[in-house]
Write an enzyme that holds these catalytic residues in place. Sequence first.
Site, mmCIF file in Angstrom:
data_model
loop_
_atom_site.group_PDB
_atom_site.id
_atom_site.type_symbol
_atom_site.label_atom_id
_atom_site.label_comp_id
_atom_site.label_asym_id
_atom_site.label_seq_id
_atom_site.Cartn_x
_atom_site.Cartn_y
_atom_site.Cartn_z
ATOM 1 N N HIS A 125 0.950 -1.253 0.030
ATOM 2 C CA HIS A 125 0.010 -0.065 -0.078
ATOM 3 C C HIS A 125 0.804 1.346 0.058
ATOM 4 O O HIS A 125 1.946 1.114 0.672
ATOM 5 C CB HIS A 125 -0.920 0.112 1.318
ATOM 6 C CG HIS A 125 -1.820 -1.173 1.195
ATOM 7 N ND1 HIS A 125 -2.055 -2.012 2.251
ATOM 8 C CD2 HIS A 125 -2.919 -1.421 0.435
ATOM 9 C CE1 HIS A 125 -2.739 -3.038 2.110
ATOM 10 N NE2 HIS A 125 -3.352 -2.488 0.980
ATOM 11 N N ASP A 162 2.414 1.622 3.258
ATOM 12 C CA ASP A 162 3.342 0.561 3.635
ATOM 13 C C ASP A 162 4.636 1.193 3.578
ATOM 14 O O ASP A 162 5.689 1.140 4.114
ATOM 15 C CB ASP A 162 3.014 -0.547 3.019
ATOM 16 C CG ASP A 162 1.799 -1.480 3.315
ATOM 17 O OD1 ASP A 162 1.271 -1.348 4.734
ATOM 18 O OD2 ASP A 162 1.452 -1.915 2.427
HETATM 19 C C1 3MF Z 1 -9.180 -6.634 0.718
HETATM 20 C C2 3MF Z 1 -8.147 -6.997 0.119
HETATM 21 C C3 3MF Z 1 -6.851 -5.774 0.161
HETATM 22 C C4 3MF Z 1 -6.235 -5.744 -1.011
HETATM 23 C C5 3MF Z 1 -4.979 -4.805 -0.867
HETATM 24 C C6 3MF Z 1 -4.264 -4.356 -2.086
HETATM 25 C C7 3MF Z 1 -6.018 -5.527 2.571
HETATM 26 O O1 3MF Z 1 -10.204 -7.583 0.539
HETATM 27 O O2 3MF Z 1 -7.874 -7.951 -0.903
HETATM 28 O O3 3MF Z 1 -5.992 -6.369 1.195
HETATM 29 O O4 3MF Z 1 -5.775 -6.548 -1.691
HETATM 30 O O5 3MF Z 1 -5.417 -3.707 -0.515
HETATM 31 O O6 3MF Z 1 -5.076 -3.783 -2.814
#
Ligand code: 3MF
Length: 364
Positions: free
Chosen positions: A51, A54
């Site tokens: 992210h 992150d």
């Molecule tokens: C939510 C997700 C997310 C996305 C991530 C990357 C937290 O259901 O799957 O994981 O995969 O944000 O885009």
Amino acid sequence: MTEVTSYRFSFGPWNISEGADPFGPEVRTPYSLIEKLDWYRPLGFEGVQFHDDDVVEGLDDLQTGQVTRRAQEVRQALADRGLVAEFVAPRLWFHPQTIDGGFTANAAADRQYALDRCLRTIDIAREVDTRNVVLWLAREGTYIRESKNARLAYQRILETLNRMLEYDPEVRIWIEPKPNEPMDHAYVPTIGHAIALAYQTVAPDRVGGLIETAHAILAGLDPADEMAFALAHDKLGSVHLNDQNGLKFDQDKSFGSANLRMAYNQVRVLEEAGYGRHGEFIGLDVKVMRTQKQPGSTAHLTNSRETFLHLVEKVRSVDRELEQKLIDARDYEALDAYTLRHLLGVSDGSAADSQLPAMAAAGK
Ligand code: 3MF
Ligand code: MG
């Protein structure tokens, strides 16, 4: 000789988590990003999914120069460990200005925030040396239908995609569809929706999808078929392999944990399409069980990776001739039995051990 794919694997730092759920707090202590990066190679992974925050924590409160410097530090940390960034995704669901959604928020100022944040994500992606941006459109949907105009919402999503594509002529966008959660209904629930949007943009070649197993299951669809659809359009940027036990909250179980045969068919589709031969990653989006103690914080990652590799072997060792005979004989019961036996490994699964070839030959 046919080319054999040598798979490489990725996951995001959020996949090493502390076990909080909507009804209870963390049960494990957090690891820093650097501690997590140190584990990637030893665990068998070389791709890091990020992210935006992150990479650059607290980025909303930082100046551009500070964001760049921090992103460059992360780029160096990756290089030092032989890792590559697979993609960066804007986290468009935490900030107060995303409460009503990002691209589809009813307030113009909130929509502007979402666009600005996405452009910053592109800058961060380029700093960590990837062209790939993932859009999980978390809050682009509604709790009640009357609160937004769905037709306008699709137009707004499309406009934002275009602005991002124009901002950086090299950036690639992979939409990660999900039908619900946190919303009651989301506007881009399946890969079909994502790909239709892709074709409408100003740069269809640079827009594709990322398919998560659990999200397809939550849409009542078969993840392998969803992947096949994207592959048929040459638009499968990445995958989030995991598993999901029916229509519940998004569980992010280890790959194959709830439905091994569905997992086998996902691997089969990827393998048959040659996915991975041009650098595509086998990405995971898995959560360790809340019951797991601290030292087991990464067990779900190694387990999922190993399950994937075992299933690759299952796909490669299938008796294709036998399968074809059974298909020609329209004996799908025998095909079903053969598939199960092969997966179970009750014999070595080979045609010689099976009564099925005789049955097929006899036209039974
Ligand atoms: C939510 C997700 C997310 C996305 C991530 C990357 C937290 O259901 O799957 O994981 O995969 O944000 O885009
Ligand atoms: Mg995901």
